[in-house]
Design a protein around this motif. Sequence first.
Motif, PDB file in Angstrom:
ATOM      1  N   LYS A 130      21.480  29.404   1.649  1.00 28.58           N
ATOM      2  CA  LYS A 130      22.028  28.118   1.192  1.00 28.58           C
ATOM      3  C   LYS A 130      22.272  28.154  -0.316  1.00 28.58           C
ATOM      4  CE  LYS A 130      20.186  24.875   4.610  1.00 28.58           C
ATOM      5  NZ  LYS A 130      19.337  23.690   4.822  1.00 28.58           N
ATOM      6  N   ILE A 131      21.310  28.709  -1.050  1.00 32.20           N
ATOM      7  CA  ILE A 131      21.448  28.809  -2.504  1.00 32.20           C
ATOM      8  C   ILE A 131      22.654  29.681  -2.852  1.00 32.20           C
ATOM      9  CG2 ILE A 131      20.388  29.786  -4.591  1.00 32.20           C
ATOM     10  CD1 ILE A 131      17.681  28.844  -3.446  1.00 32.20           C
ATOM     11  N   ASP A 132      22.786  30.820  -2.172  1.00 29.60           N
ATOM     12  CA  ASP A 132      23.920  31.709  -2.432  1.00 29.60           C
ATOM     13  C   ASP A 132      25.248  31.007  -2.158  1.00 29.60           C
ATOM     14  OD1 ASP A 132      22.286  33.799  -3.248  1.00 29.60           O
ATOM     15  OD2 ASP A 132      22.191  34.715  -1.242  1.00 29.60           O
ATOM     16  N   ALA A 133      25.306  30.235  -1.067  1.00 30.32           N
ATOM     17  CA  ALA A 133      26.539  29.514  -0.727  1.00 30.32           C
ATOM     18  C   ALA A 133      26.863  28.462  -1.789  1.00 30.32           C
ATOM     19  CB  ALA A 133      26.403  28.862   0.641  1.00 30.32           C
ATOM     20  N   LEU A 134      25.844  27.728  -2.252  1.00 31.32           N
ATOM     21  CA  LEU A 134      26.056  26.733  -3.306  1.00 31.32           C
ATOM     22  C   LEU A 134      26.552  27.393  -4.589  1.00 31.32           C
ATOM     23  CD1 LEU A 134      22.908  24.449  -2.846  1.00 31.32           C
ATOM     24  CD2 LEU A 134      25.283  23.773  -2.497  1.00 31.32           C
ATOM     25  N   LEU A 135      25.987  28.558  -4.910  1.00 31.88           N
ATOM     26  CA  LEU A 135      26.383  29.272  -6.124  1.00 31.88           C
ATOM     27  C   LEU A 135      27.831  29.740  -6.035  1.00 31.88           C
ATOM     28  CD1 LEU A 135      25.734  30.505  -8.881  1.00 31.88           C
ATOM     29  CD2 LEU A 135      24.879  32.526  -7.691  1.00 31.88           C
ATOM     30  N   VAL A 136      28.229  30.288  -4.894  1.00 28.62           N
ATOM     31  CA  VAL A 136      29.610  30.753  -4.724  1.00 28.62           C
ATOM     32  C   VAL A 136      30.577  29.580  -4.907  1.00 28.62           C
ATOM     33  CG1 VAL A 136      31.249  31.602  -2.995  1.00 28.62           C
ATOM     34  CG2 VAL A 136      29.066  32.761  -3.314  1.00 28.62           C
TER      35      VAL A 136
ATOM     36  N   ILE B 262      16.383  22.860  -3.178  1.00 27.69           N
ATOM     37  CA  ILE B 262      17.839  22.779  -2.997  1.00 27.69           C
ATOM     38  C   ILE B 262      18.385  21.511  -3.667  1.00 27.69           C
ATOM     39  CG2 ILE B 262      19.692  22.481  -1.283  1.00 27.69           C
ATOM     40  CD1 ILE B 262      18.693  25.303  -1.232  1.00 27.69           C
ATOM     41  N   ASP B 263      17.691  20.381  -3.500  1.00 27.83           N
ATOM     42  CA  ASP B 263      18.116  19.126  -4.139  1.00 27.83           C
ATOM     43  C   ASP B 263      18.141  19.278  -5.657  1.00 27.83           C
ATOM     44  OD1 ASP B 263      18.326  17.953  -1.662  1.00 27.83           O
ATOM     45  OD2 ASP B 263      16.425  16.866  -1.796  1.00 27.83           O
ATOM     46  N   HIS B 264      17.102  19.908  -6.204  1.00 25.61           N
ATOM     47  CA  HIS B 264      17.039  20.128  -7.652  1.00 25.61           C
ATOM     48  C   HIS B 264      18.209  20.997  -8.110  1.00 25.61           C
ATOM     49  CE1 HIS B 264      15.229  20.647 -11.606  1.00 25.61           C
ATOM     50  NE2 HIS B 264      15.508  21.928 -11.494  1.00 25.61           N
ATOM     51  N   LEU B 265      18.522  22.037  -7.341  1.00 25.59           N
ATOM     52  CA  LEU B 265      19.640  22.922  -7.690  1.00 25.59           C
ATOM     53  C   LEU B 265      20.960  22.151  -7.680  1.00 25.59           C
ATOM     54  CD1 LEU B 265      20.717  25.785  -8.286  1.00 25.59           C
ATOM     55  CD2 LEU B 265      20.924  26.103  -5.822  1.00 25.59           C
ATOM     56  N   GLU B 266      21.156  21.311  -6.671  1.00 27.46           N
ATOM     57  CA  GLU B 266      22.400  20.527  -6.598  1.00 27.46           C
ATOM     58  C   GLU B 266      22.535  19.607  -7.799  1.00 27.46           C
ATOM     59  OE1 GLU B 266      21.915  18.820  -2.724  1.00 27.46           O
ATOM     60  OE2 GLU B 266      23.032  20.447  -1.746  1.00 27.46           O
ATOM     61  N   LYS B 267      21.426  18.995  -8.218  1.00 30.13           N
ATOM     62  CA  LYS B 267      21.463  18.124  -9.397  1.00 30.13           C
ATOM     63  C   LYS B 267      21.762  18.930 -10.658  1.00 30.13           C
ATOM     64  CE  LYS B 267      18.453  14.572  -7.546  1.00 30.13           C
ATOM     65  NZ  LYS B 267      17.072  14.229  -7.307  1.00 30.13           N
ATOM     66  N   ALA B 268      21.184  20.128 -10.754  1.00 32.73           N
ATOM     67  CA  ALA B 268      21.441  20.987 -11.911  1.00 32.73           C
ATOM     68  C   ALA B 268      22.910  21.406 -11.936  1.00 32.73           C
ATOM     69  CB  ALA B 268      20.542  22.225 -11.871  1.00 32.73           C
ATOM     70  N   PHE B 269      23.480  21.691 -10.766  1.00 37.69           N
ATOM     71  CA  PHE B 269      24.886  22.085 -10.697  1.00 37.69           C
ATOM     72  C   PHE B 269      25.811  20.940 -11.090  1.00 37.69           C
ATOM     73  CE2 PHE B 269      24.785  25.919  -7.528  1.00 37.69           C
ATOM     74  CZ  PHE B 269      24.263  26.706  -8.546  1.00 37.69           C
ATOM     75  N   ILE B 270      25.424  19.705 -10.772  1.00 38.93           N
ATOM     76  CA  ILE B 270      26.255  18.558 -11.140  1.00 38.93           C
ATOM     77  C   ILE B 270      26.367  18.465 -12.666  1.00 38.93           C
ATOM     78  CG2 ILE B 270      26.283  16.026 -11.225  1.00 38.93           C
ATOM     79  CD1 ILE B 270      25.246  16.058  -8.343  1.00 38.93           C
ATOM     80  N   LYS B 271      25.290  18.806 -13.365  1.00 39.29           N
ATOM     81  CA  LYS B 271      25.285  18.705 -14.823  1.00 39.29           C
ATOM     82  C   LYS B 271      26.079  19.819 -15.486  1.00 39.29           C
ATOM     83  CE  LYS B 271      20.966  16.202 -15.083  1.00 39.29           C
ATOM     84  NZ  LYS B 271      19.556  16.241 -15.406  1.00 39.29           N
TER      85      LYS B 271
END
Length: 185
Positions: A170-176, A20-29
Amino acid sequence: MNEEINFILDSTKESMNGTIDHLEKAFIKIRAGKASPVMLSSVMVDYYGSATPLSQVANVNTPDARTISVQPWEKNMLQEIEKAIMNSNLGFNPMNNGDFVIINVPPLTEERRRDLAKQAKGEADDAKIGIRNARQEANKEIRALDDASEDLKKNAEADVQDLTNLYTKKIDALLVTKEAEIMKV
């Protein structure tokens, strides 16, 4: 025996949190329309013969939502920084005013927004794969326990599946959230 299962569940949860942390960092970029210093995090500058991250040779700021300013700590680095930004394939056209390198971040086109949304979806899919791999590894470790009863193993596998479902949501919510941010004009 419960200690071993608890250890497996804790390490699985830790692995999934890392995903999840890695995904959040990828989304920031992934750029969502407004300027951010993170957009230049991948830029490497030729600093006296060695490739150095831009953040280590200059101060990167965002004076407003559409502008990134880069102030080098040494004036003679202006051309090198400008060249590094142009060569980074980020699609920016830097301007040098003698003191700063100024980058105007253009507004996103509808097509570019869709591409960024696809990129975000790809990152989310990769994160889901990471979650499933953590589940698979945990189940393998649970099955390898010799002195645990079958009921205990089944309950532990059910707990791992519950964790998997929780982190997938959690991943789905972050993606939305990210897609809404990208598509907002």
